[in-house]
Each structure stands twice: as structure tokens, then as C-alpha cells.
Write an enzyme that holds these catalytic residues in place. Structure first.
Site: not given
Ligand code: MEV
Length: 431
Positions: A85, A273, A289, A386
Site C-alpha cells: 500500500e 487496521k 507470521d 494518499h
Molecule cells: C488506510 O490503510 C488506513 C487508515 O484508514 C487508518 C485510519 O483510518 O486510521 C488511514
């Protein structure tokens, strides 16, 4: 044509590819070339990778990036990250630089206990089973000596084995719940071997017991709530001021953002995430792992009954503090650590850390990632940065030449990147 196949594992690599392309890809030679262009010309290296798994037909590349300038407990690290990513490595590097001038990251390992269980059923009374277990426990430990002696020499081994009555949850269900110290090894093989030995002794000794005892399975748990690392950053609120960011407002909004992730599972999942973007990338680069880590971390995020944030933030007496608490069962010996040349190199870049040091580095990567994400989310929004990072993906998708890339990257330094704007710019150049 039937898609079923027997004896597949015995075919050679080329035969497997022939079968695959004939069965699913119309015998397409381009498909064959796509698979084979990722083979490494160094046969020894290729064969090493072939043997990591079964039915290997090719290699699947993921980028290995590096994020420099991480000050962790006063040592400067460059952190290797494996991730597909865009923006993740940039965000980590930016957060590292930000905190390097504000006291750096502090990290400490709280505990290192691993867990495994022998799950079994028993038809008699718990009282009889408990008395039986008390008598055979020394035998269980004695029978495991061949497996544990090397680990014990290094200071690890079995910490304890207890009998657990689970019959309230499931009829006749009991466990041997065992705890382990596996030092610098992740410990899966060690723990599973011990557990299977416990099960053998249990079955052998059970002939002396009234009632039927049946072992269902023996396996480690990837939930390790007593294998915990903490990492934190902290500074005076006014030190948070940075490029048009009002320190007070930023600190307040940041803490609010963390608090939202604490109480709102929809947000907590995305919040965590983002943390795992950093955690997994280092876990992968160091040959650990990541599925085990993911499973354990998310279970930990739910430990109080609701899925919640893994990070915490507060403002107290003018001081902003942001921290993470994570369960991480990691290894720096065994597994791929010596086998995979890039894993070996990644560990070398990190100064060949022991497992505790790696736990700290990984936790910091997760905290840095969360800091970067929340900083963007509570200020500019994430799309600005991004999409800038994503620009190269769009250009590559359209097979832009080096010259086209230079012109377009320059153009979007001052313009908003959107997929359609980039496509328009490419088409404009190509007219
Ligand atoms: C994207 O990979 C991760 C985010 O969505 C994490 C978040 O929203 O805190 C930017």
C-alpha cells in the site's frame, strides 16, 4: 475439460504450470511468461523459495521499503517494511522524523508468556480428574524433558500446566492450559511439540482413571494477552505545533479521534487496521507470521467485550501522551529468520534484535502509523497525501514513460490528484 486433478503435487514445476495454463488460461503462452518472468535466475535462491511452501509455481513480489529516523529508547533505527500500500512507508518516516525531535519513542516489554492447550473430554467427575491430574503432572513434565531441555538451558521452557474445567461451556470439555517462555523463538514448534507430548502422557496415564478420557486436539493459542509490549510518545502540547497546525486544537482533536475509536467499533476496526499497516509490514519484513499476529491483536482489541482501539491518548498538565499496548508473539531465531536472505538482511538492518527488542520496534511502527493516520485525518484528511502517493500507481497503470512521469508529477505538485485528472493529463500529453 475437467478441472479436477490427482497426483498434482508430484508434477514438476513446469508440468504444474502447463496444467494450470491449459486448464484455466487457454494454454496461453503470455500467461506462462508472466508466471516465469518472476523466477529468479539464481537457481539456488529460486529453489530455496520453491521449498518454503508446496506447489510453488513462481514468486509473488511485495515491495520492501525502509523508514529511517526512528528513535526508540535512544537508539536510532531504520525500519524495514514489506507492504503493497502506498503512503504507509511515507507516513511512518514522517512520524519518525516528527517524534525524533520531540523526545523519540519509548518502548518496554511488559510480559513474554506464550500459551498452548490440550483440549479433551472426560466423562467422570471433575474431582476425580483433578486428583488424577495432580498425580500425573510430574510425569507429564518428566516425559517432556527431551523436548524442553535445550530451551531450559537457555532460560526458557514450560512455566506451568493447569487443568481447566470447561464443562459449563461444553459438555465433558476440559483443558490442560499450559504457559511457556520461548525466549527469542516465536515458539510454535516448541509449544506444539510439548503439547502433543502432554497429550500422549495424558492418554497413557488415563487407563488408570475411572471414566473415558479422549484428547480432541493439542495446539498453541495465538491469543497471547500476557505477551505484551507498550510504546509511547509524549511532549508538551505546544511542541505539537507544525506547519500551520495549531498545537492546542490538534492535541484536542487527536485525543477525541482516539476516544471515538475506543467507543465505536466501526471506527475502531479502521483505526486498528491503520496500526496493522505498520505492524504487519515489519512482521513480514522480519519473517514472522502476520496471520498469527493479526488474530492475536484483534482478539486483544476485544478483550473487554467490545472491539476497541489499541492506542490511547491523553492530555494531562499540558502534556500530550499517546501510547499503544499490543500482544506480540514474535521470533528472531528459527523459522525464516536465517533462511530468507531478505529477512536476514532486515534483521541485520535492525541490529539483529532479540525478540523483546523486535516487539518494541513493531509496536513503535504501529504507533507511528496510527499517529500519521490520525494526524492526517484530523487536519487535511487522508486523500491529499494518499492520492499524491497513489499518483505513481496511476502512471504505471497507464505505462507512462519516464518523461511523461516527470512532467505529470511536477504538474500535480500544485494540483489536486484525482484519477480522472491524472488520466486527462496523460491523454493531454499523448495527443
Ligand atoms: C488506510 O490503510 C488506513 C487508515 O484508514 C487508518 C485510519 O483510518 O486510521 C488511514
Amino acid at each position: 475439460m475437467t478441472k479436477l486433478v490427482s497426483g498434482f503435487s508430484k508434477l514438476s514445476k513446469n508440468e504444474k504450470i502447463d496444467w494450470l495454463t491449459a486448464t484455466y488460461l487457454n494454454g496461453n503462452t503470455t500467461a506462462k511468461n508472466t508466471i516465469k518472468q518472476y523466477w529468479n535466475s539464481n537457481e539456488k535462491l529460486q529453489s530455496l523459495h520453491d521449498d518454503f511452501i508446496e506447489n510453488t509455481i513462481s514468486n509473488f513480489y511485495l515491495p520492501l521499503g525502509i523508514a529511517p529516523n526512528f528513535d526508540i529508547n535512544g537508539t536510532i533505527y531504520t525500519i524495514p517494511m514489506v507492504i503493497e500500500e502506498s503512503s504507509v512507508v511515507a507516513a511512518a518516516s514522517k512520524a519518525a522524523k516528527f517524534w525524533q525531535t520531540r523526545g523519540g519513542f519509548k518502548a518496554e516489554v511488559v510480559s513474554t508468556e506464550k500459551i498452548g492447550q490440550v483440549h479433551f473430554t472426560y466423562s467422570g467427575t471433575f474431582k476425580d480428574l483433578q486428583a488424577f491430574f495432580n498425580t500425573i503432572k510430574p510425569q507429564i513434565l518428566k516425559d517432556s524433558k527431551a523436548i524442553t531441555k535445550n530451551m531450559e538451558k537457555r532460560g526458557g521452557g514450560i512455566l506451568d500446566i493447569v487443568l481447566v474445567n470447561k464443562t459449563k461451556d461444553l459438555k465433558d470439555y476440559y483443558q490442560l492450559h499450559a504457559t511457556f517462555e520461548t525466549l527469542d523463538a516465536m515458539g510454535a514448534n516448541f509449544i506444539n511439540s510439548c503439547l502433543e507430548q502432554f497429550a500422549t502422557t495424558l492418554k497413557n496415564e488415563a487407563t488408570k482413571l475411572k471414566g473415558n478420557l479422549n484428547v480432541v486436539m493439542s495446539i498453541l493459542s495465538n491469543y497471547v494477552p500476557n505477551c505484551i509490549v507498550k510504546a509511547s510518545v509524549s511532549c508538551k502540547i505546544e511542541e505539537l505545533a507544525d506547519k500551520g497546525i495549531n498545537a492546542e486544537e490538534f492535541a484536542t482533536k487527536f485525543v477525541q479521534a482516539v476516544n471515538i475509536a475506543k467507543v465505536e467499533p466501526y471506527r475502531a476496526v479502521t483505526h486498528n487496521k491503520g496500526i496493522m499497516n505498520g505492524v504487519d509490514a515489519v512482521v513480514l519484513a522480519t519473517g514472522n507470521d502476520f496471520r498469527a499476529i493479526e488474530a492475536g491483536v484483534h482478539a486483544y482489541a476485544s478483550k473487554n467485550g467490545t472491539y476497541s482501539s489499541l492506542t490511547h491518548a491523553k492530555i494531562e498538565n499540558g502534556i500530550f501522551t499517546f501510547w499503544i499496548e499490543l500482544p506480540l508473539a514474535l521470533g528472531t531465531v528459527g523459522g525464516l529468520t536465517k533462511l530468507h536472505p531478505l529477512v536476514k538482511l532486515a534483521l541485520e538492518v535492525l541490529g539483529n534484535p532479540n525478540a523483546k527488542q523486535l516487539m518494541q520496534i513493531v509496536a513503535v511502527a504501529g504507533l507511528a502509523q496510527n499517529f500519521g493516520a490520525l494526524r492526517s485525518l484530523t487536519t487535511t484528511g487522508i486523500q491529499e497525501g494518499h492520492m499524491k502517493m497513489h499518483l505513481m500507481n496511476i502512471l504505471n497503470q497507464f505505462e507512462a514513460t519516464k518523461e511523461e512521469k516527470t512532467i505529470i508529477v511536477e504538474k500535480f505538485k500544485t494540483e489536486t490528484v484525482t484519477h480522472s485528472a491524472v488520466v486527462e493529463a496523460i491523454n493531454g500529453l499523448r495527443k
